[in-house]
Motif scaffolding. Structure first.
Motif, PDB file in Angstrom:
ATOM      1  N   GLU A   1      57.456  14.545  42.985  1.00 59.47           N
ATOM      2  CA  GLU A   1      57.109  13.146  42.707  1.00 59.47           C
ATOM      3  C   GLU A   1      57.988  12.569  41.602  1.00 59.47           C
ATOM      4  OE1 GLU A   1      52.857  12.682  42.259  1.00 59.47           O
ATOM      5  OE2 GLU A   1      52.498  13.233  44.360  1.00 59.47           O
ATOM      6  N   LYS A   2      58.327  13.406  40.616  1.00 64.99           N
ATOM      7  CA  LYS A   2      59.200  12.928  39.543  1.00 64.99           C
ATOM      8  C   LYS A   2      60.562  12.507  40.094  1.00 64.99           C
ATOM      9  CE  LYS A   2      58.795  15.354  35.564  1.00 64.99           C
ATOM     10  NZ  LYS A   2      59.225  16.399  34.605  1.00 64.99           N
ATOM     11  N   PHE A   3      60.955  13.102  41.204  1.00 62.25           N
ATOM     12  CA  PHE A   3      62.232  12.770  41.838  1.00 62.25           C
ATOM     13  C   PHE A   3      62.073  11.695  42.920  1.00 62.25           C
ATOM     14  CE2 PHE A   3      65.646  15.647  40.321  1.00 62.25           C
ATOM     15  CZ  PHE A   3      64.908  16.391  39.413  1.00 62.25           C
ATOM     16  N   LEU A  48      57.614  11.077  48.258  1.00 59.57           N
ATOM     17  CA  LEU A  48      56.238  10.661  48.524  1.00 59.57           C
ATOM     18  C   LEU A  48      55.573  11.639  49.486  1.00 59.57           C
ATOM     19  CD1 LEU A  48      56.676   6.794  49.008  1.00 59.57           C
ATOM     20  CD2 LEU A  48      56.184   8.059  46.920  1.00 59.57           C
ATOM     21  N   LYS A  66      62.216   9.474  51.492  1.00 61.62           N
ATOM     22  CA  LYS A  66      62.067  10.721  50.731  1.00 61.62           C
ATOM     23  C   LYS A  66      60.613  11.153  50.848  1.00 61.62           C
ATOM     24  CE  LYS A  66      64.355  10.706  46.696  1.00 61.62           C
ATOM     25  NZ  LYS A  66      64.908  10.266  45.366  1.00 61.62           N
ATOM     26  N   PHE A  84      74.449  16.007  34.886  1.00 64.58           N
ATOM     27  CA  PHE A  84      73.074  16.407  34.595  1.00 64.58           C
ATOM     28  C   PHE A  84      73.057  17.684  33.762  1.00 64.58           C
ATOM     29  CE2 PHE A  84      72.453  14.270  38.825  1.00 64.58           C
ATOM     30  CZ  PHE A  84      71.599  13.262  38.413  1.00 64.58           C
ATOM     31  N   ILE A 130      53.570   6.149  42.828  1.00 61.63           N
ATOM     32  CA  ILE A 130      54.132   7.453  42.494  1.00 61.63           C
ATOM     33  C   ILE A 130      55.441   7.229  41.749  1.00 61.63           C
ATOM     34  CG2 ILE A 130      55.167   9.549  43.423  1.00 61.63           C
ATOM     35  CD1 ILE A 130      52.908   9.772  45.305  1.00 61.63           C
ATOM     36  N   THR A 131      56.465   6.726  42.447  1.00 61.58           N
ATOM     37  CA  THR A 131      57.716   6.442  41.755  1.00 61.58           C
ATOM     38  C   THR A 131      57.501   5.237  40.842  1.00 61.58           C
ATOM     39  OG1 THR A 131      58.910   7.201  43.700  1.00 61.58           O
ATOM     40  CG2 THR A 131      60.162   5.998  42.047  1.00 61.58           C
ATOM     41  N   LEU A 164      73.386   8.509  35.942  1.00 56.41           N
ATOM     42  CA  LEU A 164      72.852   9.866  36.139  1.00 56.41           C
ATOM     43  C   LEU A 164      72.131  10.401  34.896  1.00 56.41           C
ATOM     44  CD1 LEU A 164      75.742  11.435  38.294  1.00 56.41           C
ATOM     45  CD2 LEU A 164      73.596  10.420  39.084  1.00 56.41           C
ATOM     46  N   LEU A 187      68.856   8.559  34.501  1.00 53.54           N
ATOM     47  CA  LEU A 187      67.896   9.095  35.473  1.00 53.54           C
ATOM     48  C   LEU A 187      67.227  10.345  34.924  1.00 53.54           C
ATOM     49  CD1 LEU A 187      66.829   9.242  38.449  1.00 53.54           C
ATOM     50  CD2 LEU A 187      68.963  10.400  39.036  1.00 53.54           C
ATOM     51  N   GLN A 188      68.046  11.250  34.417  1.00 48.14           N
ATOM     52  CA  GLN A 188      67.475  12.509  33.925  1.00 48.14           C
ATOM     53  C   GLN A 188      66.628  12.291  32.671  1.00 48.14           C
ATOM     54  OE1 GLN A 188      70.196  15.884  33.117  1.00 48.14           O
ATOM     55  NE2 GLN A 188      68.684  17.170  34.137  1.00 48.14           N
ATOM     56  N   ARG A 194      63.203  11.006  33.786  1.00 52.08           N
ATOM     57  CA  ARG A 194      62.405  12.107  34.360  1.00 52.08           C
ATOM     58  C   ARG A 194      61.940  13.076  33.289  1.00 52.08           C
ATOM     59  NH1 ARG A 194      66.428  13.108  39.475  1.00 52.08           N
ATOM     60  NH2 ARG A 194      65.588  11.481  40.847  1.00 52.08           N
ATOM     61  N   GLY A 237      58.879  12.360  31.764  1.00 50.11           N
ATOM     62  CA  GLY A 237      57.718  12.399  32.644  1.00 50.11           C
ATOM     63  C   GLY A 237      57.566  11.162  33.510  1.00 50.11           C
ATOM     64  N   SER A 282      58.411   9.203  36.788  1.00 54.64           N
ATOM     65  CA  SER A 282      58.960   9.433  38.130  1.00 54.64           C
ATOM     66  C   SER A 282      60.016   8.368  38.424  1.00 54.64           C
ATOM     67  CB  SER A 282      57.845   9.357  39.177  1.00 54.64           C
ATOM     68  OG  SER A 282      56.949  10.417  39.005  1.00 54.64           O
ATOM     69  N   THR A 283      61.221   8.818  38.668  1.00 53.40           N
ATOM     70  CA  THR A 283      62.350   7.887  38.785  1.00 53.40           C
ATOM     71  C   THR A 283      63.273   8.327  39.904  1.00 53.40           C
ATOM     72  OG1 THR A 283      62.281   7.642  36.386  1.00 53.40           O
ATOM     73  CG2 THR A 283      64.225   6.764  37.499  1.00 53.40           C
ATOM     74  N   GLU A 284      63.817   7.351  40.635  1.00 58.20           N
ATOM     75  CA  GLU A 284      64.885   7.692  41.551  1.00 58.20           C
ATOM     76  C   GLU A 284      66.029   6.709  41.391  1.00 58.20           C
ATOM     77  OE1 GLU A 284      63.924   7.023  45.792  1.00 58.20           O
ATOM     78  OE2 GLU A 284      61.884   6.637  45.106  1.00 58.20           O
ATOM     79  N   LEU A 285      67.223   7.181  41.737  1.00 55.28           N
ATOM     80  CA  LEU A 285      68.417   6.360  41.757  1.00 55.28           C
ATOM     81  C   LEU A 285      68.715   6.092  43.228  1.00 55.28           C
ATOM     82  CD1 LEU A 285      71.116   5.212  40.624  1.00 55.28           C
ATOM     83  CD2 LEU A 285      71.961   7.565  40.530  1.00 55.28           C
ATOM     84  N   TYR A 286      68.869   4.817  43.589  1.00 58.20           N
ATOM     85  CA  TYR A 286      69.200   4.539  44.988  1.00 58.20           C
ATOM     86  C   TYR A 286      70.496   5.284  45.307  1.00 58.20           C
ATOM     87  CZ  TYR A 286      69.019   2.024  49.378  1.00 58.20           C
ATOM     88  OH  TYR A 286      68.914   1.729  50.706  1.00 58.20           O
ATOM     89  N   LYS A 292      58.124   0.749  48.727  1.00 60.32           N
ATOM     90  CA  LYS A 292      57.559   1.962  48.119  1.00 60.32           C
ATOM     91  C   LYS A 292      56.618   1.617  46.975  1.00 60.32           C
ATOM     92  CE  LYS A 292      59.762   6.035  47.667  1.00 60.32           C
ATOM     93  NZ  LYS A 292      60.792   7.084  47.444  1.00 60.32           N
TER      94      LYS A 292
END
Lengths: 456, 456
Positions: free
Chosen positions: A35-37, A40, A123, A281, B365-366, B382, B385-386, B389, B392, B394-398, B414
């Motif tokens: 979920e952190k990434f 769903l 995802k 990263f 969630i995200t 990047l 993003l890290q 996360r 804590g 919840s993250t995403e990069l398109y 979403k």
């Protein structure tokens, strides 16, 4: 009614409380990482139409699918002739549904059925049991959980880099500190086949190489010979087995080896792309290793492939995955590329047990047992019980005035860390007796202090 | 491979992410309440031996059990004669396993198999799917979850009081504020049968009374007449239907009505015992009501019974349970008394939807989508993003540099509440652009401030 001693089907398991609690700890680390990434959750039914599953896992797989007998009079449309033709054709006449065999085919079915409503790239993660009529043996069950995460609808190599990050995060969070994420690329394997003069034979090459760990290099060579690889090709292959060292050493050697292979070049380009993202990263504990002999069920994967091994523990891979080009093609929707991976929870469980890595907190549910001396102490305890629960502290009151020894044994067996003793003295003074079951120490405290101490 | 449009078996459901997240919210409230009261989780296999399930649910129930076809050549031990005898006897020859039909029989089996290792009183909860070959219809599925909690091995009426507390806590926590927990006691129903001159006929009486809500008082009387109750008995019964009012009013009336019935007296004593415990606790939102016409599948229950209805919503009971004397008798272990209850998650889901009670947070969630303008913005993003996360969040990069409109639509679909826009200007200044997708407002902030704001 059967009075025989009851049992469970072979290859299945009951998970008692102590085990469920530990398994849930693993699931929760996996779930919160997914979920952190940005993944769903999806859940699909245990039963799928048999036609959805048949033909997706090869003939051997089809035999291992658990079929469900049609309900009602399943024989009503069956003739004597049908029965004479044997069980295989008969199966389709008396069974329309089956238990899912993995989470990948149901996922593909879901994507196809819902393609107009899904936001791509999609995802999703899925943590559910699957069923296989395999012969049960140590570590192999007929019912077991899979934990899959996949992204479909993008070719971005960021997804590959993030798979490595998720593997690293889950296993580091679980307390593992010596594990290796191996990767490879199908293009490299195709390129190697070309380079050794066995163009187009990467499928057979992979099947053989896949056994390298188990049977050794000589036996792999023997198998290749039997499959019709030439002595020259096998001889050309030997230096490839010797390709070791870190990624920076390997890449230039592979550049040279694969310079005339378009597939090989594609593989190297993908790997460099993935690594360039990964460099931005921080990886926590994982060692990352390019292993050109990593093969992993290649009929399915088309790009990068991954596998994770815990070092210094006798255990197969605990996680793996890769990129595939055509997940939904089996249901008539071509061109949906994706990449996914999964964790093997049963193996991770065994590794954590062996290394004693389950944290104490992950094994506790009830925190406090209030003893029950008699009706008066019980009644006095009821508001105490509710106050502890209202503070978020899992608490139970022993429901009967049993012998204290029995109540203590109960707390021990449930691994309850505190027993709150409330007898006549405590009721009079208002100072309750809190016993730490691990250390054996006791404290006499008012309820407010107990609440404060246990809420920490 | 089938290229037909794939489908799922009727009566089953896919749960897409938006639904899973809401269902998990319900499950987590139920689970944490069970655990706060000292119940421990148990999980049993989806498949049970057919002999464990057969004969436990009546003839009709047996027909609704999904049987699993033996794997391999299931016909090898079947003769032509077996087939001529019809599908029922044949079932036992070609099927040894079946899908569980409820969680109660597997629990009883578990208790019997593990009776020497269990700490009694054994408080277990179990949240797993069950399968029934019922005709699917609105609100009735062939695969659905049950959420059971039971205590076995004690007669303490504290357990009954705690069931009311747990029902109250779960539903209050879910935001319901107008619901009624009805209770009754089998002894009262037996006593009423005696009192109206239909001694020992409480089973038939219950079956009929159970339909009172659905078919009305006249039809119930009609049914009793057909079942051979005398006109006198039915006439004597009518004042019982009129017994209403709060518990304090009802109990003296019942004392009088049931003064000559030992069973009736037992029921009143249990009820008074339960209520005396309950008085020491604070009930949050539930109205608690003694309903002498509450009947609930009485072949099974022997003491108090419970049922919960949400007021002002068209929906059957969303929770229920009761005490039983002989759970494990079916497997040859008599004398294990217990009390249990369960929640109907599908119905609770529908109620929360109808009353708009799912909290916003339970649907997210995200939390953050980082936009992707080009390769440079992606690489800059990047470490951002890290960092998110690692905090804590919840993250995403398109994963691709798609059109911003497409990325925004993705976030909307979403339900991601924040989009972090990182273009050339932001990279230069180090102030990132945080867009609140609900309000449409944007803030330009350094990463540290964003972390702080979102971690709240």
């Amino acid at each position: 009614m059967s009075k025989d001693k009851p049992s469970i089907p072979k290859g299945t398991r009951d998970f008692g409380p102590a085990t469920v609690v530990k398994r849930n700890y693993i699931f929760s680390v996996i779930r919160s990482t997914f979920e952190k990434f940005g993944f769903l959750p999806l859940e699909t039914p245990a039963m799928e139409n048999l036609s959805v599953l048949t033909g997706k896992y090869g003939d051997e797989g089809d035999q291992l699918i658990f079929k469900i007998l049609n309900s009602g009079d399943f024989l009503s449309k069956v003739s004597g002739q049908d029965i004479e033709q044997g069980y295989k054709p008969l199966t389709r006449k008396i069974s329309e549904k089956a238990l899912r065999y993995d989470l990948t085919v149901p996922f593909a079915r879901y994507v196809v059925m819902n393609r107009n409503d899904i936001a791509f790239p999609f995802k999703r993660y899925q943590i559910q049991p699957v069923w296989r009529a395999d012969r049960p043996q140590r570590g192999r069950y007929r019912e077991f959980f899979q934990c899959d995460a996949d992204v479909v609808g993008t070719n971005s190599l960021l997804c590959e880099a993030e798979i490595i990050l998720m593997m690293d995060e889950v296993l580091s969070t679980l307390g593992l500190d010596d594990f290796t994420i191996k990767f490879n690329h199908r293009g490299l394997l195709a390129g190697i086949a070309e380079a050794i003069g066995a163009n187009g034979r990467e499928a057979d090459l992979c099947v053989a190489i896949d056994k390298l760990d188990k049977i050794g290099q000589d036996a792999v060579n023997q198998e290749l010979l039997q499959k019709g690889f030439t002595e020259d090709a096998i001889s050309n292959l030997q230096p490839v087995f010797a390709l070791t060292g870190d990624i920076a050493d390997l890449l230039p050697q592979l550049d040279t080896l694969l310079q005339n292979s378009a597939e090989g070049q594609r593989g190297l380009q993908d790997i460099r792309g993935m690594l360039s993202y990964l460099e931005s990263f921080t990886v926590q504990k994982a060692k990352i290793q390019l292993d050109v002999t990593l093969a992993r069920g290649l009929s399915y994967y088309t790009g990068c492939i991954f596998e994770v091994k815990v070092n210094n523990v006798q255990m197969g891979s605990i996680s793996g995955g890769g990129r595939y080009d055509n997940l939904t093609g089996m249901f008539g929707l071509p061109g949906v590329s994706g990449v996914g991976f999964s964790f093997g929870v049963d193996r991770i469980f065994d590794v954590l047990e062996e290394l004693n890595l389950f944290p104490q907190e992950s094994q506790t549910i009830t925190q406090v047992l209030i003893s029950n001396f008699d009706e008066a102490s019980m009644r006095y305890s009821l508001p105490v019980l509710q106050a502890l629960r209202a503070a978020g502290i899992s608490t139970e009151l022993y429901p009967e005035a049993a012998k204290l020894k029995k109540q203590m044994a109960y707390a021990d067996q449930k691994r309850i860390p505190y027993v709150l003793l409330i007898g006549s003295e405590e009721m009079e003074s208002g100072n309750l007796n809190l016993r730490n079951m691990r250390t054996g120490s006791q404290q006499s405290l008012p309820l407010a202090d107990i609440l404060q101490q246990l809420q920490k």
